[in-house]
Motif scaffolding. Structure first.
Motif, PDB file in Angstrom:
ATOM      1  N   HIS A 161       0.866  -1.180   0.000  1.00 18.24           N
ATOM      2  CA  HIS A 161       0.000   0.000   0.000  1.00 18.24           C
ATOM      3  C   HIS A 161       0.902   1.230   0.000  1.00 18.24           C
ATOM      4  O   HIS A 161       2.137   1.092  -0.009  1.00 18.24           O
ATOM      5  CB  HIS A 161      -0.941  -0.018   1.221  1.00 18.24           C
ATOM      6  N   SER A 184      -4.457  -5.792   0.934  1.00 12.36           N
ATOM      7  CA  SER A 184      -4.530  -4.627   1.850  1.00 12.36           C
ATOM      8  C   SER A 184      -4.151  -3.294   1.194  1.00 12.36           C
ATOM      9  O   SER A 184      -3.477  -2.477   1.813  1.00 12.36           O
ATOM     10  CB  SER A 184      -3.625  -4.822   3.074  1.00 12.36           C
ATOM     11  N   PRO A 185      -4.565  -3.029  -0.063  1.00 13.75           N
ATOM     12  CA  PRO A 185      -4.163  -1.745  -0.655  1.00 13.75           C
ATOM     13  C   PRO A 185      -4.725  -0.544   0.097  1.00 13.75           C
ATOM     14  O   PRO A 185      -4.225   0.564  -0.036  1.00 13.75           O
ATOM     15  CB  PRO A 185      -4.705  -1.818  -2.084  1.00 13.75           C
ATOM     16  N   THR A 187      -4.991  -0.755   3.531  1.00 14.19           N
ATOM     17  CA  THR A 187      -4.436  -1.003   4.885  1.00 14.19           C
ATOM     18  C   THR A 187      -5.428  -1.657   5.856  1.00 14.19           C
ATOM     19  O   THR A 187      -5.153  -1.760   7.040  1.00 14.19           O
ATOM     20  CB  THR A 187      -3.858   0.267   5.566  1.00 14.19           C
ATOM     21  N   ALA A 214      -5.036   6.007  -4.341  1.00 16.05           N
ATOM     22  CA  ALA A 214      -4.217   4.967  -3.697  1.00 16.05           C
ATOM     23  C   ALA A 214      -4.095   3.726  -4.577  1.00 16.05           C
ATOM     24  O   ALA A 214      -3.017   3.124  -4.674  1.00 16.05           O
ATOM     25  CB  ALA A 214      -4.818   4.595  -2.343  1.00 16.05           C
ATOM     26  N   VAL A 225      -4.082  -5.234  -7.752  1.00 16.48           N
ATOM     27  CA  VAL A 225      -4.627  -4.960  -6.418  1.00 16.48           C
ATOM     28  C   VAL A 225      -5.936  -5.714  -6.211  1.00 16.48           C
ATOM     29  O   VAL A 225      -6.683  -5.941  -7.157  1.00 16.48           O
ATOM     30  CB  VAL A 225      -4.871  -3.436  -6.230  1.00 16.48           C
TER      31      VAL A 225
END
Length: 269
Positions: A161, A184-185, A187, A214, A225
């Motif tokens: 991330h 977990s891109p 978080t 993000a 992702v």
């Protein structure tokens, strides 16, 4: 609808997938159906998530052809070993209601990972699996592992991330032909990423949200992702990132957020 990443064996994998960690039961199945309906073509599950069956049901009920959907699953510690992994592959195929898996990963660097990988390699050669790989291996573990493999893993799915970009790991993987994929891109709530001022400011320039910036940041650097959301509008938003290109200045600003530290304690890089 959106871009694909080509794995080293020529298989194409969507750059943005849908993560299913914590999705269970009828509400979980409905979230997966919603994701498929809004345009996701990669669904990411695992033995450990205990939800392969609802993924299989959702794909079957979606109205999409099986070959339109890219299904990833992972074998966990309870299937660590050659025979156990073979058994695990059959279990996944049955639960997913399919005769092949698009991408099969070893969930963590277990002591018996190489024995497991032998079973994955056999399943790949038999056509039960279209691509094989690993998850949560750091650079040293990866290099040790591939020293004993017949087939270089196509993917290493890891924590990645804006705060923990892992560029050196990606370079190591790419030098050997392995694609890095980010779990977990966002978080998983460990950081207030959607309120990150840098992401919000960059997003305003393009009419995008912090979340979209993000994801775009990672995808633009060749990292696929698998964000998760239970909200249909957010699901759509997470796919809608391909009509902007971040500038070198944008990327440099986001890189200032890098901490070099895991948020999950999985890694010792």
């Amino acid at each position: 609808m959106y871009h694909d990443i080509v794995l080293h064996n020529g298989v194409t994998m969507p750059a943005v997938g849908f993560g299913t960690w914590m999705l269970k039961g009828e509400p979980g199945k409905q979230a997966i159906l919603d994701a498929l309906a809004v345009g996701y073509l990669l669904i990411d599950t695992a033995h450990m998530y205990d939800n392969e069956a609802i993924v299989g049901q959702a794909v079957a009920e979606s109205g999409l052809e099986r070959e339109e959907v890219f299904i990833t699953t992972k074998l966990c510690r309870t299937r660590a070993g050659y025979e156990l992994a073979r058994q695990g592959i059959e279990e996944s195929l049955a639960r997913l209601q399919t005769d092949y898996i698009d991408l099969l990963l070893i969930h963590e660097p277990y002591d018996k990972a190489l024995d497991m990988y032998r079973a994955l390699t056999e399943a790949y050669r038999k056509g039960q699996v279209r691509a094989i790989g690993i998850s949560n291996f750091n650079a040293k573990q990866y290099l040790d592992f591939i020293g004993s493999c017949d087939i270089i893993p196509m993917v290493n799915q890891v924590e990645c991330h804006i705060y923990y970009r892992r560029k050196e790991l990606q370079q190591t993987l790419m030098s050997k032909g392995t694609q890095m994929q980010a779990w977990s891109p966002f978080t998983e709530g460990k950081k207030p990423i959607f309120q990150e001022p840098v992401l919000q400011a960059i997003g305003r320039q393009y009419g995008k949200t912090a979340a979209q910036v993000a994801l775009r940041y990672l995808v633009q650097q060749g990292i696929s992702v698998v964000p998760k959301s239970s909200h249909r509008e957010r699901m759509k938003e997470n796919l809608d990132i391909f009509d902007v290109t971040l500038t070198a200045r944008d990327i440099a600003r986001i890189q200032q957020l890098e901490t070099g530290k895991t948020l999950f304690g999985w890694y010792d890089d």
